[in-house]
Scaffold this motif. Structure first.
Motif, PDB file in Angstrom:
ATOM      1  N   GLU A   1       0.833  -1.220   0.000  1.00 50.46           N
ATOM      2  CA  GLU A   1       0.000   0.000   0.000  1.00 50.46           C
ATOM      3  C   GLU A   1       0.863   1.265   0.000  1.00 50.46           C
ATOM      4  O   GLU A   1       0.516   2.263  -0.620  1.00 50.46           O
ATOM      5  CB  GLU A   1      -0.912   0.031   1.239  1.00 50.46           C
ATOM      6  N   LEU A   2       1.971   1.214   0.727  1.00 47.90           N
ATOM      7  CA  LEU A   2       2.833   2.400   0.855  1.00 47.90           C
ATOM      8  C   LEU A   2       3.441   2.817  -0.481  1.00 47.90           C
ATOM      9  O   LEU A   2       3.903   3.942  -0.631  1.00 47.90           O
ATOM     10  CB  LEU A   2       3.927   2.174   1.908  1.00 47.90           C
ATOM     11  N   ASN A   3       3.426   1.912  -1.451  1.00 47.23           N
ATOM     12  CA  ASN A   3       3.910   2.275  -2.786  1.00 47.23           C
ATOM     13  C   ASN A   3       3.057   3.362  -3.426  1.00 47.23           C
ATOM     14  O   ASN A   3       3.485   4.035  -4.349  1.00 47.23           O
ATOM     15  CB  ASN A   3       3.960   1.043  -3.708  1.00 47.23           C
TER      16      ASN A   3
ATOM     17  N   ASN B   1       3.000   9.255  -2.062  1.00 42.38           N
ATOM     18  CA  ASN B   1       3.967  10.100  -2.761  1.00 42.38           C
ATOM     19  C   ASN B   1       4.115  11.417  -1.990  1.00 42.38           C
ATOM     20  O   ASN B   1       3.682  11.513  -0.848  1.00 42.38           O
ATOM     21  CB  ASN B   1       3.553  10.324  -4.224  1.00 42.38           C
ATOM     22  N   HIS B   2       4.692  12.418  -2.627  1.00 45.15           N
ATOM     23  CA  HIS B   2       4.921  13.697  -1.943  1.00 45.15           C
ATOM     24  C   HIS B   2       3.643  14.488  -1.692  1.00 45.15           C
ATOM     25  O   HIS B   2       3.661  15.470  -0.968  1.00 45.15           O
ATOM     26  CB  HIS B   2       5.917  14.557  -2.730  1.00 45.15           C
ATOM     27  N   SER B   3       2.540  14.058  -2.307  1.00 43.09           N
ATOM     28  CA  SER B   3       1.317  14.851  -2.151  1.00 43.09           C
ATOM     29  C   SER B   3       0.752  14.742  -0.738  1.00 43.09           C
ATOM     30  O   SER B   3       0.779  13.687  -0.115  1.00 43.09           O
ATOM     31  CB  SER B   3       0.252  14.421  -3.172  1.00 43.09           C
ATOM     32  N   ARG B   4       0.254  15.852  -0.277  1.00 46.66           N
ATOM     33  CA  ARG B   4      -0.352  15.930   1.049  1.00 46.66           C
ATOM     34  C   ARG B   4      -1.552  14.979   1.162  1.00 46.66           C
ATOM     35  O   ARG B   4      -1.748  14.334   2.192  1.00 46.66           O
ATOM     36  CB  ARG B   4      -0.780  17.388   1.297  1.00 46.66           C
ATOM     37  N   GLU B   5      -2.324  14.887   0.082  1.00 43.99           N
ATOM     38  CA  GLU B   5      -3.532  14.046   0.080  1.00 43.99           C
ATOM     39  C   GLU B   5      -3.200  12.590   0.379  1.00 43.99           C
ATOM     40  O   GLU B   5      -3.854  11.952   1.200  1.00 43.99           O
ATOM     41  CB  GLU B   5      -4.268  14.125  -1.279  1.00 43.99           C
ATOM     42  N   LYS B   6      -2.198  12.061  -0.319  1.00 43.79           N
ATOM     43  CA  LYS B   6      -1.816  10.645  -0.132  1.00 43.79           C
ATOM     44  C   LYS B   6      -1.294  10.398   1.284  1.00 43.79           C
ATOM     45  O   LYS B   6      -1.653   9.419   1.922  1.00 43.79           O
ATOM     46  CB  LYS B   6      -0.747  10.232  -1.153  1.00 43.79           C
ATOM     47  N   ARG B   7      -0.444  11.289   1.751  1.00 44.05           N
ATOM     48  CA  ARG B   7       0.119  11.109   3.102  1.00 44.05           C
ATOM     49  C   ARG B   7      -0.993  11.154   4.144  1.00 44.05           C
ATOM     50  O   ARG B   7      -1.013  10.364   5.083  1.00 44.05           O
ATOM     51  CB  ARG B   7       1.161  12.181   3.390  1.00 44.05           C
ATOM     52  N   LEU B   8      -1.898  12.092   3.954  1.00 47.59           N
ATOM     53  CA  LEU B   8      -3.017  12.256   4.884  1.00 47.59           C
ATOM     54  C   LEU B   8      -3.953  11.054   4.840  1.00 47.59           C
ATOM     55  O   LEU B   8      -4.408  10.565   5.878  1.00 47.59           O
ATOM     56  CB  LEU B   8      -3.785  13.542   4.534  1.00 47.59           C
ATOM     57  N   TYR B   9      -4.210  10.562   3.639  1.00 43.20           N
ATOM     58  CA  TYR B   9      -5.086   9.403   3.479  1.00 43.20           C
ATOM     59  C   TYR B   9      -4.553   8.218   4.290  1.00 43.20           C
ATOM     60  O   TYR B   9      -5.280   7.582   5.053  1.00 43.20           O
ATOM     61  CB  TYR B   9      -5.218   9.019   1.994  1.00 43.20           C
ATOM     62  N   TYR B  10      -3.264   7.928   4.125  1.00 42.97           N
ATOM     63  CA  TYR B  10      -2.672   6.780   4.816  1.00 42.97           C
ATOM     64  C   TYR B  10      -2.476   7.047   6.310  1.00 42.97           C
ATOM     65  O   TYR B  10      -2.610   6.131   7.126  1.00 42.97           O
ATOM     66  CB  TYR B  10      -1.386   6.319   4.126  1.00 42.97           C
ATOM     67  N   ALA B  11      -2.206   8.283   6.675  1.00 37.73           N
ATOM     68  CA  ALA B  11      -2.104   8.627   8.102  1.00 37.73           C
ATOM     69  C   ALA B  11      -3.451   8.393   8.775  1.00 37.73           C
ATOM     70  O   ALA B  11      -3.520   7.807   9.867  1.00 37.73           O
ATOM     71  CB  ALA B  11      -1.676  10.084   8.265  1.00 37.73           C
ATOM     72  N   ASN B  12      -4.538   8.813   8.123  1.00 41.64           N
ATOM     73  CA  ASN B  12      -5.884   8.598   8.671  1.00 41.64           C
ATOM     74  C   ASN B  12      -6.239   7.117   8.745  1.00 41.64           C
ATOM     75  O   ASN B  12      -6.876   6.670   9.692  1.00 41.64           O
ATOM     76  CB  ASN B  12      -6.938   9.372   7.875  1.00 41.64           C
ATOM     77  N   LEU B  13      -5.792   6.360   7.748  1.00 44.68           N
ATOM     78  CA  LEU B  13      -6.016   4.917   7.744  1.00 44.68           C
ATOM     79  C   LEU B  13      -5.363   4.289   8.986  1.00 44.68           C
ATOM     80  O   LEU B  13      -5.977   3.466   9.676  1.00 44.68           O
ATOM     81  CB  LEU B  13      -5.434   4.295   6.465  1.00 44.68           C
ATOM     82  N   VAL B  14      -4.139   4.721   9.284  1.00 46.83           N
ATOM     83  CA  VAL B  14      -3.413   4.187  10.441  1.00 46.83           C
ATOM     84  C   VAL B  14      -4.065   4.657  11.749  1.00 46.83           C
ATOM     85  O   VAL B  14      -4.181   3.878  12.693  1.00 46.83           O
ATOM     86  CB  VAL B  14      -1.908   4.577  10.379  1.00 46.83           C
TER      87      VAL B  14
END
Length: 196
Positions: free
Chosen positions: A9-11, A14-27
């Motif tokens: 999933e971590l693949n 990327n550098h985008s805020r949206e992707k980082r936030l999406y996965y941070a919220n998932l965790v």
């Protein structure tokens, strides 16, 4: 989700805020993923570890207390992290922990961050200051050391020594932050004698 599935999933991070936030919220929504995220972060020679670091930083920025059960793992392994893109978020998390600990308001971090945790963070931040790291981790480390230094009488003299020694060879951003921290140390030293 297994560690292997999370790794896959971590693949998508990327550098985008949206992707980082999406996965941070998932965790945050699935706290059982935190130890798996840490396992991936501490695969320190693997490029995916940097993506885990980005997600962990966003998680901590949004819900710092989610790292509490894993403070032992986090603080005892951070010194191993060496890829530039992973060092910056790790240094930022250290600063977030220091800010929470030094906060005037009572919070859960104050009750869970032990002397051993602080010592690991201080040691790692000094390594970042001494090693050939980029400006961001050095800036976060300066602030972390300043905040934790209030409780350790040896931290400020060491930090001042490093800042003054490296001042002329560093970037404008480093110099600006160093000037700011040196001023704060001077002010803090006048206000009260340090403990320990």
């Amino acid at each position: 989700m297994t560690t292997a599935e999370l790794y896959k999933e971590l693949n998508y991070v990327n550098h985008s805020r949206e992707k980082r936030l999406y996965y941070a919220n998932l965790v945050i929504e699935h706290p059982e993923l935190v130890p798996k995220l840490l396992d991936i972060l501490f695969m320190v020679d693997d490029k995916t570890s940097t993506r885990a670091a980005w997600v962990l930083e966003f998680m901590c920025s949004n819900k710092l207390e989610a790292i509490i059960p894993y403070l032992d793992t986090f603080t005892s392994n951070i010194k191993k992290v060496h890829l530039d893109s992973a060092v910056r978020p790790v240094a930022k998390i250290c600063e977030l922990l220091a800010k929470a600990y030094a906060s005037k308001e009572d919070n859960v971090i104050k009750h869970h961050l032990t002397e051993v945790h602080k010592e690991h963070i201080i040691e790692t931040c000094f390594d970042y200051m001494i090693n050939d790291e980029k400006v961001a981790p050095k800036a976060y480390s300066m602030n972390t050391l300043f905040l934790f230094g209030k409780g350790y009488d040896w931290v400020y003299p060491e930090l001042v020594l490093i800042l003054e020694r490296d001042f002329h060879s560093q970037s404008a951003a480093f110099k600006a932050r160093a000037r700011h921290i040196l001023k704060k140390i001077k002010k803090s030293s006048k206000e009260k004698p340090s403990k320990k």
